[in-house]
Design a protein around this motif. Structure first.
Motif: not given
Length: 344
Positions: A62, A65, A69, A139, A198-199, A201-202, A257, A263, A266, A270
């Motif tokens: 985690t 992410a 961000r 990443v 990118a979301h 893994i957000g 998630e 999540h 990558f 999404y």
């Protein structure tokens, strides 16, 4: 920046990836970055950062992410100058204490990387470069793409809560508001589409999309109306399970998630959820309101995952060069949380 009609086949999207991005070609960049900037002054620093990041992210995925961000929020305010890492002072409230940044994580992690680098090369490598490298390596450590990160960024000495409020994209923004804000940073419509990836893994707090679940404007009467553009079954699940508080209301700080089921991977999840109208934020749903942006999303979902990786990497390279400080601008902070004292 207005968006034009673009091809819908993923092969046309692939062609867009064969572009080399350098800082001097990015609108708003104020200096020149280069590969191997620390080759003489701190040889091996990129390997040092990468080894540390991979070691820790593989144990706590985690973190990827969080660092991604953190890098994004930094670059959108005063450019990629590590101003988001500065603490507030008696005379100024810093970016990190602005409401959009209160849920940021990764500050301690960046400090640990910086400490390691300082031990090897005191006063040489900027916090801005450490953050840019760490985000890239994090990443890659979870199986995502990597990209070239030219270095030579200098650290800013100013951090303003108000500027963060004004310049960080909001989860309630329309497509036009988003494209206008991205354009102000020298980022195009396609950068908006691919950086939104990118979301995958957000996570999001329920407070950031509660307006889509409860009393959505124009959806009808009462407090139980939801955004009609949100998949009905998904909305019910969010309201009854994910965001429900014990007292029957909604839990503002509950975490959901953005890419349920994967999540920590990558991937294209999404965008697949987006096309099913199962995205959380209004700013995500806004991508489908533009025909060309929607065509790009549909194209990348139809193609191999590697295409998304290439497109995302290209936009991240562009983002990392936004309004950078180089040369005599700024400073190289020894402690990422505070500006150097005059004696330094």
């Amino acid at each position: 920046m207005a968006s034009g009609r673009r091809g819908s086949s993923w092969t046309s999207v692939v062609a867009m990836t064969m572009v080399v991005v350098v800082a001097s070609s990015v609108p708003g960049a104020r200096g020149q970055l280069r590969m191997g900037f620390y080759a003489q002054s701190c040889p091996g620093v990129e390997r040092m950062v990468g080894d540390f990041v991979r070691q820790h992210v593989r144990r706590v995925p985690t973190v990827a992410a969080a660092l991604l961000r953190l890098h994004f929020h930094d670059c959108f305010v005063r450019g990629c100058d590590a101003s988001v890492l500065l603490n507030s002072t008696a005379g100024s409230v810093a970016e990190k204490d602005a409401p959009p940044n209160l849920t940021l994580r990764g500050f301690d992690f960046v400090d640990r990387v910086k400490t390691l680098v300082e031990e090897a090369c005191p006063g040489v490598v900027s916090c801005a470069d450490v953050l840019a490298l760490a985000a890239r390596d994090a990443v890659a450590a979870i199986g995502g793409p990597s990209w070239r990160v030219p270095t030579g960024r200098r650290d800013g000495t100013v951090s303003s809560m108000q500027e963060a409020l004004d310049e960080i994209p909001k989860p309630t923004m329309s497509f036009k508001e988003l494209t206008d804000m991205f354009a102000s940073k020298g980022l195009g419509v396609r950068d908006l589409v691919w950086l939104s990836g990118a979301h995958t893994i957000g996570i999001a707090h329920c407070s950031s999309f509660a307006d889509r679940l409860y009393g959505y404007p124009g959806a009808g009467a009462g407090n139980d109306t939801t955004d009609p553009s949100l998949d009905a079954a998904y909305a019910v699940n969010l309201r009854r399970r994910k965001c429900r508080a014990p007292n029957g209301g909604y839990a503002e700080d509950a975490i959901v998630e953005m890419d349920p089921g994967s999540h920590l991977s990558f991937d294209l999840g999404y965008y697949r959820a987006l096309l099913k109208h199962r995205c959380l934020l209004r700013s995500d749903a806004a991508l489908l309101s533009d025909a060309a942006a929607r065509a790009d999303v549909e194209s990348v979902v139809a193609g191999p995952e590697e295409v998304f990786f290439q497109l995302f990497a290209r936009s991240m390279a562009t983002l990392g060069a936004v309004q950078v400080k180089t040369g005599a601008e700024g400073e190289v902070r020894r402690n990422c949380a505070v500006v150097n004292s005059p004696s330094n």
